[in-house]
Scaffold this motif. Structure first.
Motif, PDB file in Angstrom:
ATOM      1  N   ALA A   1       1.249  -1.024   0.066  1.00 29.27           N
ATOM      2  CA  ALA A   1      -0.181   0.626   0.494  1.00 29.27           C
ATOM      3  C   ALA A   1       0.930   1.216  -0.271  1.00 29.27           C
ATOM      4  CB  ALA A   1      -0.751   0.001   1.071  1.00 29.27           C
ATOM      5  N   TYR A   2       1.644   1.212   0.581  1.00 25.72           N
ATOM      6  CA  TYR A   2       2.525   2.333   0.868  1.00 25.72           C
ATOM      7  C   TYR A   2       4.081   2.246  -0.685  1.00 25.72           C
ATOM      8  CZ  TYR A   2       6.557   5.577   1.725  1.00 25.72           C
ATOM      9  OH  TYR A   2       7.026   6.736   1.365  1.00 25.72           O
ATOM     10  N   LEU A   3       3.716   0.995  -1.156  1.00 24.38           N
ATOM     11  CA  LEU A   3       5.246   1.378  -2.097  1.00 24.38           C
ATOM     12  C   LEU A   3       4.478   1.315  -3.154  1.00 24.38           C
ATOM     13  CD1 LEU A   3       7.573  -1.823  -1.073  1.00 24.38           C
ATOM     14  CD2 LEU A   3       7.698   1.241  -0.766  1.00 24.38           C
ATOM     15  N   ASP A   4       3.178   1.336  -3.448  1.00 25.38           N
ATOM     16  CA  ASP A   4       1.940   2.166  -4.446  1.00 25.38           C
ATOM     17  C   ASP A   4       2.437   3.499  -5.119  1.00 25.38           C
ATOM     18  OD1 ASP A   4       2.434  -1.079  -4.950  1.00 25.38           O
ATOM     19  OD2 ASP A   4      -0.356  -1.116  -4.274  1.00 25.38           O
ATOM     20  N   GLY A   5       2.634   3.651  -3.678  1.00 24.31           N
ATOM     21  CA  GLY A   5       2.765   5.735  -3.895  1.00 24.31           C
ATOM     22  C   GLY A   5       1.319   6.208  -3.840  1.00 24.31           C
ATOM     23  N   VAL A   6       0.245   5.642  -3.448  1.00 18.82           N
ATOM     24  CA  VAL A   6      -0.446   6.576  -3.155  1.00 18.82           C
ATOM     25  C   VAL A   6      -0.806   6.943  -1.631  1.00 18.82           C
ATOM     26  CG1 VAL A   6      -3.225   5.880  -3.479  1.00 18.82           C
ATOM     27  CG2 VAL A   6      -1.580   4.863  -5.203  1.00 18.82           C
ATOM     28  N   GLU A   7      -0.261   5.740  -0.309  1.00 18.93           N
ATOM     29  CA  GLU A   7      -0.316   6.311   0.355  1.00 18.93           C
ATOM     30  C   GLU A   7       0.508   7.053   1.133  1.00 18.93           C
ATOM     31  OE1 GLU A   7      -4.412   3.907   2.336  1.00 18.93           O
ATOM     32  OE2 GLU A   7      -2.948   2.918   0.971  1.00 18.93           O
ATOM     33  N   SER A   8       0.035   7.703   2.416  1.00 16.27           N
ATOM     34  CA  SER A   8       1.461   8.120   3.137  1.00 16.27           C
ATOM     35  C   SER A   8       1.952   7.377   4.208  1.00 16.27           C
ATOM     36  CB  SER A   8       1.685   9.859   3.717  1.00 16.27           C
ATOM     37  OG  SER A   8       0.757   9.334   4.780  1.00 16.27           O
ATOM     38  N   TYR A   9       3.098   7.159   4.973  1.00 14.84           N
ATOM     39  CA  TYR A   9       3.241   6.560   6.023  1.00 14.84           C
ATOM     40  C   TYR A   9       2.144   5.844   7.241  1.00 14.84           C
ATOM     41  CZ  TYR A   9       8.335   5.332   4.939  1.00 14.84           C
ATOM     42  OH  TYR A   9       9.071   5.309   4.025  1.00 14.84           O
ATOM     43  N   LYS A  10       1.827   7.380   7.466  1.00 16.14           N
ATOM     44  CA  LYS A  10       0.528   8.295   8.027  1.00 16.14           C
ATOM     45  C   LYS A  10      -0.448   7.564   7.623  1.00 16.14           C
ATOM     46  CE  LYS A  10      -1.917  11.560  10.502  1.00 16.14           C
ATOM     47  NZ  LYS A  10      -2.091  12.772  10.633  1.00 16.14           N
ATOM     48  N   ASP A  11      -0.842   7.166   6.731  1.00 13.07           N
ATOM     49  CA  ASP A  11      -2.271   6.702   5.980  1.00 13.07           C
ATOM     50  C   ASP A  11      -2.606   5.340   6.225  1.00 13.07           C
ATOM     51  OD1 ASP A  11      -3.529   9.390   5.058  1.00 13.07           O
ATOM     52  OD2 ASP A  11      -3.130   9.459   3.334  1.00 13.07           O
ATOM     53  N   VAL A  12      -1.226   4.817   5.803  1.00 14.96           N
ATOM     54  CA  VAL A  12      -1.497   3.206   5.573  1.00 14.96           C
ATOM     55  C   VAL A  12      -1.196   2.967   7.054  1.00 14.96           C
ATOM     56  CG1 VAL A  12       0.462   1.330   4.973  1.00 14.96           C
ATOM     57  CG2 VAL A  12       0.233   2.857   3.166  1.00 14.96           C
ATOM     58  N   ALA A  13      -0.225   3.268   8.177  1.00 14.78           N
ATOM     59  CA  ALA A  13      -0.101   2.876   9.653  1.00 14.78           C
ATOM     60  C   ALA A  13      -1.842   2.933  10.488  1.00 14.78           C
ATOM     61  CB  ALA A  13       1.129   3.922   9.926  1.00 14.78           C
ATOM     62  N   GLN A  14      -2.384   4.127  10.066  1.00 21.05           N
ATOM     63  CA  GLN A  14      -3.985   4.227  10.389  1.00 21.05           C
ATOM     64  C   GLN A  14      -4.714   2.569   9.542  1.00 21.05           C
ATOM     65  OE1 GLN A  14      -4.599   8.013   9.311  1.00 21.05           O
ATOM     66  NE2 GLN A  14      -4.173   8.972  11.186  1.00 21.05           N
ATOM     67  N   LYS A  15      -4.582   3.034   8.390  1.00 21.49           N
ATOM     68  CA  LYS A  15      -5.556   1.908   7.223  1.00 21.49           C
ATOM     69  C   LYS A  15      -5.249   0.693   8.625  1.00 21.49           C
ATOM     70  CE  LYS A  15      -6.379   0.426   2.689  1.00 21.49           C
ATOM     71  NZ  LYS A  15      -6.278   0.742   1.259  1.00 21.49           N
ATOM     72  N   TYR A  16      -3.679  -0.026   8.335  1.00 21.89           N
ATOM     73  CA  TYR A  16      -3.497  -1.479   9.094  1.00 21.89           C
ATOM     74  C   TYR A  16      -3.405  -1.449  10.576  1.00 21.89           C
ATOM     75  CZ  TYR A  16      -3.155  -2.594   3.938  1.00 21.89           C
ATOM     76  OH  TYR A  16      -3.893  -2.797   2.865  1.00 21.89           O
ATOM     77  N   GLN A  17      -3.427   0.190  11.011  1.00 19.14           N
ATOM     78  CA  GLN A  17      -3.947  -0.291  12.252  1.00 19.14           C
ATOM     79  C   GLN A  17      -2.208  -0.728  13.158  1.00 19.14           C
ATOM     80  OE1 GLN A  17      -6.428  -2.363  13.977  1.00 19.14           O
ATOM     81  NE2 GLN A  17      -8.294  -0.460  13.425  1.00 19.14           N
ATOM     82  N   VAL A  18      -0.586   0.257  12.544  1.00 22.03           N
ATOM     83  CA  VAL A  18       0.131   0.201  13.265  1.00 22.03           C
ATOM     84  C   VAL A  18       1.148   1.127  13.825  1.00 22.03           C
ATOM     85  CG1 VAL A  18       1.013  -2.172  12.152  1.00 22.03           C
ATOM     86  CG2 VAL A  18       0.924  -0.169  10.496  1.00 22.03           C
ATOM     87  N   ASN A  19       2.039   1.418  14.607  1.00 22.74           N
ATOM     88  CA  ASN A  19       2.891   2.132  14.429  1.00 22.74           C
ATOM     89  C   ASN A  19       3.776   2.410  13.160  1.00 22.74           C
ATOM     90  OD1 ASN A  19       5.746   3.816  15.249  1.00 22.74           O
ATOM     91  ND2 ASN A  19       4.667   3.484  17.400  1.00 22.74           N
ATOM     92  N   ILE A  20       3.851   3.994  13.378  1.00 20.14           N
ATOM     93  CA  ILE A  20       5.213   4.473  11.851  1.00 20.14           C
ATOM     94  C   ILE A  20       6.059   3.524  11.829  1.00 20.14           C
ATOM     95  CG2 ILE A  20       5.639   6.996  10.619  1.00 20.14           C
ATOM     96  CD1 ILE A  20       3.092   7.354  11.477  1.00 20.14           C
TER      97      ILE A  20
END
Length: 50
Positions: free
Chosen positions: A10-29
């Motif tokens: 999700a992050y490497l696809d370049g669409v979402e930021s670290y913050k967005d991905v971390a929130q989406k998958y409920q993990v720490n940045i």
């Protein structure tokens, strides 16, 4: 492990930021960044348990 790889892609696809991905998958940045670094260094094998 599937969730980890989904989050990485999700992050490497370049669409979402670290913050967005971390929130989406409920993990720490910081954890997400570590996963991505491991993936970039060793690919899928970084998460394959022997």
């Amino acid at each position: 492990m599937e969730t980890i790889l989904e989050a990485i892609h999700a992050y490497l696809d370049g669409v979402e930021s670290y913050k967005d991905v971390a929130q989406k998958y409920q993990v720490n940045i910081t954890q997400l960044k570590e996963w991505i670094a491991r993936y970039n260094e060793n690919g899928y094998q970084a998460f394959h348990k022997s």
